[in-house]
Design an enzyme around this catalytic site. Structure first.
Site, PDB file in Angstrom:
ATOM      1  N   CYS A   2       0.830  -1.216   0.000  1.00  0.00           N
ATOM      2  CA  CYS A   2       0.000   0.000   0.000  1.00  0.00           C
ATOM      3  C   CYS A   2       0.863   1.265   0.000  1.00  0.00           C
ATOM      4  CB  CYS A   2      -0.856   0.042   1.242  1.00  0.00           C
ATOM      5  SG  CYS A   2      -1.892  -1.398   1.461  1.00  0.00           S
ATOM      6  N   ARG A  27       5.399  -0.083  -6.095  1.00  0.00           N
ATOM      7  CA  ARG A  27       5.343  -0.915  -4.891  1.00  0.00           C
ATOM      8  C   ARG A  27       4.363  -2.073  -5.038  1.00  0.00           C
ATOM      9  NH1 ARG A  27       7.289   1.975  -0.343  1.00  0.00           N
ATOM     10  NH2 ARG A  27       5.989   0.688   0.987  1.00  0.00           N
ATOM     11  N   TRP A  73      -3.021  -2.629  -1.470  1.00  0.00           N
ATOM     12  CA  TRP A  73      -2.615  -4.012  -1.735  1.00  0.00           C
ATOM     13  C   TRP A  73      -3.410  -4.833  -0.735  1.00  0.00           C
ATOM     14  CZ3 TRP A  73       0.644  -8.227  -0.058  1.00  0.00           C
ATOM     15  CH2 TRP A  73       1.239  -8.956  -1.100  1.00  0.00           C
ATOM     16  N   ASN A  99      -2.065   2.124   5.787  1.00  0.00           N
ATOM     17  CA  ASN A  99      -1.176   1.012   5.431  1.00  0.00           C
ATOM     18  C   ASN A  99      -0.998   0.175   6.683  1.00  0.00           C
ATOM     19  OD1 ASN A  99      -0.851   2.330   3.029  1.00  0.00           O
ATOM     20  ND2 ASN A  99       1.319   2.836   3.328  1.00  0.00           N
ATOM     21  N   GLY A 100      -0.976  -1.140   6.533  1.00  0.00           N
ATOM     22  CA  GLY A 100      -0.775  -1.998   7.701  1.00  0.00           C
ATOM     23  C   GLY A 100      -1.995  -2.839   7.970  1.00  0.00           C
ATOM     24  N   GLU A 482      19.754 -17.137  -6.042  1.00  0.00           N
ATOM     25  CA  GLU A 482      19.327 -15.818  -6.509  1.00  0.00           C
ATOM     26  C   GLU A 482      18.903 -15.887  -7.986  1.00  0.00           C
ATOM     27  OE1 GLU A 482      18.384 -13.118  -5.471  1.00  0.00           O
ATOM     28  OE2 GLU A 482      18.714 -11.670  -7.062  1.00  0.00           O
ATOM     29  N   LYS A 486      15.210 -14.965  -9.326  1.00  0.00           N
ATOM     30  CA  LYS A 486      15.000 -13.911 -10.330  1.00  0.00           C
ATOM     31  C   LYS A 486      14.152 -14.456 -11.467  1.00  0.00           C
ATOM     32  CE  LYS A 486      15.965 -11.143  -8.801  1.00  0.00           C
ATOM     33  NZ  LYS A 486      16.415 -10.351  -7.677  1.00  0.00           N
ATOM     34  N   GLU A 489      10.367 -15.203 -10.302  1.00  0.00           N
ATOM     35  CA  GLU A 489       9.485 -14.096  -9.937  1.00  0.00           C
ATOM     36  C   GLU A 489       9.056 -13.243 -11.139  1.00  0.00           C
ATOM     37  OE1 GLU A 489      11.047 -11.052  -7.305  1.00  0.00           O
ATOM     38  OE2 GLU A 489      13.067 -11.366  -8.062  1.00  0.00           O
ATOM     39  N   HIS A 505      21.458 -36.916  -4.500  1.00  0.00           N
ATOM     40  CA  HIS A 505      20.668 -37.371  -3.349  1.00  0.00           C
ATOM     41  C   HIS A 505      19.162 -37.246  -3.591  1.00  0.00           C
ATOM     42  CE1 HIS A 505      24.299 -37.919  -1.046  1.00  0.00           C
ATOM     43  NE2 HIS A 505      24.690 -36.698  -1.378  1.00  0.00           N
ATOM     44  N   LYS A 602       6.837  -4.438  -4.016  1.00  0.00           N
ATOM     45  CA  LYS A 602       8.241  -4.083  -3.859  1.00  0.00           C
ATOM     46  C   LYS A 602       8.713  -4.184  -2.418  1.00  0.00           C
ATOM     47  CE  LYS A 602      12.309  -2.593  -4.946  1.00  0.00           C
ATOM     48  NZ  LYS A 602      13.216  -3.686  -5.349  1.00  0.00           N
TER      49      LYS A 602
HETATM   50  C1  F6R Z   1      13.546 -10.417  -5.143  1.00  0.00           C
HETATM   51  C2  F6R Z   1      13.250  -9.388  -4.164  1.00  0.00           C
HETATM   52  C3  F6R Z   1      12.809  -9.799  -2.803  1.00  0.00           C
HETATM   53  C4  F6R Z   1      13.471  -8.884  -1.754  1.00  0.00           C
HETATM   54  C5  F6R Z   1      12.883  -9.174  -0.357  1.00  0.00           C
HETATM   55  C6  F6R Z   1      13.548  -8.340   0.715  1.00  0.00           C
HETATM   56  O1  F6R Z   1      13.970  -9.856  -6.351  1.00  0.00           O
HETATM   57  O2  F6R Z   1      13.339  -8.227  -4.447  1.00  0.00           O
HETATM   58  O3  F6R Z   1      13.057 -11.143  -2.539  1.00  0.00           O
HETATM   59  O4  F6R Z   1      14.845  -9.108  -1.788  1.00  0.00           O
HETATM   60  O5  F6R Z   1      11.507  -8.912  -0.359  1.00  0.00           O
HETATM   61  O6  F6R Z   1      13.404  -6.976   0.451  1.00  0.00           O
HETATM   62  P1  F6R Z   1      14.322  -5.901   1.152  1.00  0.00           P
HETATM   63  O7  F6R Z   1      15.693  -6.074   0.628  1.00  0.00           O
HETATM   64  O8  F6R Z   1      13.697  -4.580   0.788  1.00  0.00           O
HETATM   65  O9  F6R Z   1      14.248  -6.174   2.634  1.00  0.00           O
END
Ligand code: F6R
Length: 607
Positions: A2, A27, A73, A99-100, A482, A486, A489, A505, A602
């Site tokens: 949000c 976001r 959101w 928000n929250g 990672e 990537k 997602e 295994h 985000k």
């Molecule tokens: C993946 C991604 C998320 C963030 C995670 C933590 O591309 O962006 O997995 O890494 O939500 O976010 P931060 O770093 O803002 O605590």
């Protein structure tokens, strides 16, 4: 997640609010709305639509100089027009954006029902509007009415409240969800994220948990939930509207992948010391004696930040010879961990607002643990809660899929590992090697970016795959994780990361011609082992994409992505960037909406 925007001033609120919402779109959200005080009436326009559509619905001609707006959101209730914010009381006098999440929402709802008030939406936020309106009947001050209601609320909130009969002020408050005031010239702004403010002002005030503020065009005052006045300092943020512009790129992920050489240069600027072969990290408040006293290091983060933390733990352990490990902050906070008074704890976060990471920091502090932050967003909650740490200097990251922050996190851990190492047994010669590798890193990243076309060609060739393995060993295991994250997602291709030696295994059973494996082969002492892994996969008919800086037998890979050599322990950074491009180009080939991956936001400010 949000977003909140508010405005009080001499201009027209509506376009300012809509522009602010646009800045918060990154976001993630499912509905949007705004409320304006026109005359002594509220005008509320909201729907489960994108901000562009809301802009059309709002139209021109709104002259109100005060208002608030929101991108939602969904948490309590579906993403519908009715559940969109702002919410108002039955008489349409008070508008609230929030928000929250309130934990005692059911209790408050029953109380309202018993008093004859039937909320129209499923949200917890609407309850606040009714309760504040009821309080206003008995008090002269909107701030007092808001305070009285917030004292009865359990849970997390950042809220902004508008009373139609007081069209010269807004009241905002926070507990667990950020609120920032933006100080203009004869006008005041409020937002949950500085991204919505920087077009208008760089001068901001961060509210702390348990604080309220009443803002009017020329002034603001802050106080606690207990009605004690608080004194705030104004911070000038080092971010401008320009930093949020897309320029010639078609999406923010691509832009931010390409910003990495510059971002790394900013991260190391003034922090590397060639003479003593060490790093200077001015944000660390600990003196040399304290830094030497830690007997172990524990790194905590979520998602990509957790994978980088794993890499960071490897760097610190390798160079400083201090036992180090990483754990998802989301697990740590719930498992009643034993806090070691002799350990250094490190919270890692791009946004500095991730709820689980923040909760881990609070748990640590409550138990007397020593914690620092490795954070990108200046002034963010985790940065302030830690009080000491290392800023990433990656610049604002808009793309939901983290790229440049991931790289700068690794660079910051490398500098911390170097600093801690040089206080212990890391030799000058080895330290110098690390300093010059960090200096050379931006150029190596440029070389990876220059190979984008070749990487895109491999990605397109394999974009038929519905599932993929990412395989790495030791230094390349976090990189594999990672890379898999990537890909999944942004492309929605099922991607699993495995340690190379673990394949036999169990997971080898999944290898067939429909399961390509992206295998990370570093030119290190494990090269022969990794070549054996390629053989194992090929022998079972699995297509292989090798990402490598070594010479490998040509018949063992169906495609090769070549990356440059930088330094044995820093090479994982350039491999990670190659995998960013690989995932990005698969998602592009599949026609995905790169900056708006489904179901994701985000900054994850909920539990
Ligand atoms: C993946 C991604 C998320 C963030 C995670 C933590 O591309 O962006 O997995 O890494 O939500 O976010 P931060 O770093 O803002 O605590």
């Amino acid at each position: 997640m949000c977003g909140i925007v508010g405005y009080v001033g001499g201009g027209q609120a509506a376009p300012i609010l809509l522009e602010g919402l646009h800045r918060l779109e990154y976001r993630g959200y499912d509905s949007a709305g705004l409320a304006l005080a026109e005359g002594d009436k509220l005008q509320v326009i909201k729907a489960a639509v994108r901000v562009g559509e809301l802009r059309e619905r709002v139209g021109d001609g709104h002259t109100a100089p005060v208002g608030l707006a929101h991108t939602r959101w969904a948490t309590h209730g579906e993403p519908t027009d009715i559940n969109a914010h702002p919410h108002t009381d039955a008489g349409g006098r008070v508008a609230v954006v929030h928000n929250g999440m309130l934990e005692n929402a059911e209790e408050l709802r029953e109380e309202l029902l018993a008093a004859g008030v039937t909320p129209g939406s499923e949200t917890d936020t609407e309850l606040l509007a009714h309760l504040i309106a009821a309080e206003l009947d008995g008090t002269e001050s909107l701030e007092d009415a808001v305070r009285a209601v917030l004292r009865r609320v359990d849970g997390a909130y950042g809220i902004a409240v508008l009373d139609a009969t007081r069209p010269t002020e807004l009241v905002v408050a926070r507990d667990g969800s950020p609120i920032v005031l933006g100080i203009g010239d004869g006008e005041m702004f409020v937002a949950s994220d500085v991204a919505a403010l920087v077009r208008h002002t760089q001068r901001v005030v961060y509210l702390d948990d348990g604080e309220l503020a009443t803002i009017s065009a020329g002034d603001y005052r802050t106080s606690t939930l207990g009605a004690n006045r608080t004194a705030k300092t104004t911070t000038t943020v080092d971010v401008t509207d320009e930093d949020y512009r897309l320029g010639d790129y078609t999406n923010y992920m691509h832009k931010e992948i390409h910003e990495q050489p510059t971002a790394v240069r900013r991260a190391v600027l003034g922090r590397l010391d060639d003479r003593f072969a060490t790093a200077h990290l001015g944000g660390l408040q600990q003196d040399a004696r304290e830094l030497r006293s830690f007997r172990s290091v524990k790194l905590l983060g979520c998602g990509s930040a957790y994978y980088v933390a794993q890499l960071g733990a490897n760097l610190i352990e390798e160079w400083a010879r201090i036992p180090a490990d990483a754990e998802p902050a989301s697990e740590f906070r719930y498992r009643n961990p034993v806090i070691d008074p002799d350990a250094l704890y490190i919270a890692v976060s791009q946004s500095g607002e991730t709820k689980d990471t923040l909760a881990a920091v609070q748990e640590l502090k409550r138990k007397g643990g020593r914690v620092i932050g490795v954070v990108n967003a200046p002034g963010s909650t985790i940065a302030r809660e830690c009080g000491s740490g290392i800023y990433l200097h990656a610049g604002p990251e808009v793309s939901v899929a983290s790229t440049k922050a991931v790289t700068n996190m690794t660079v910051c851990f490398a500098m911390l590992g170097l600093l801690l190492g040089r206080m212990r047994d890391l030799s000058v010669a080895r330290g110098r090697g690390i300093v010059s590798a960090l200096d050379a890193l931006p150029k190596a990243i440029e070389d990876v970016l220059a190979a984008e076309e070749a990487i895109a060609e491999v990605a397109e060739r394999f974009s038929w795959a519905a599932r993929m393995f990412f395989i790495g060993r030791v230094w390349y295991w976090p990189v594999a994780r990672e890379g898999a994250l990537k890909l999944k997602e942004i492309s929605y291709v099922h991607a699993e990361a495995y340690q190379a030696a673990e394949l036999k295994h169990g997971p080898l059973a999944l290898i067939d011609s429909g399961m390509p494996s992206v295998v990370l082969v570093g030119d290190d002492e494990l090269l022969a082992k990794n070549v054996a892994t390629l053989e194992q996969i090929k022998a079972r008919g699995g297509p292989v994409i090798a990402v490598t800086n070594a010479e490998i037998p040509a018949d063992l890979a169906d495609a090769v992505i070549r990356v440059p050599r930088v330094h044995p322990e820093l090479d994982p950074i350039v491999f990670t960037i190659a995998l960013q491009l690989f995932g990005y180009h698969i998602a592009t080939a599949l026609g995905r909406e790169i900056d708006k991956p489904r179901n994701l936001a985000k900054s994850v400010t909920v539990e």
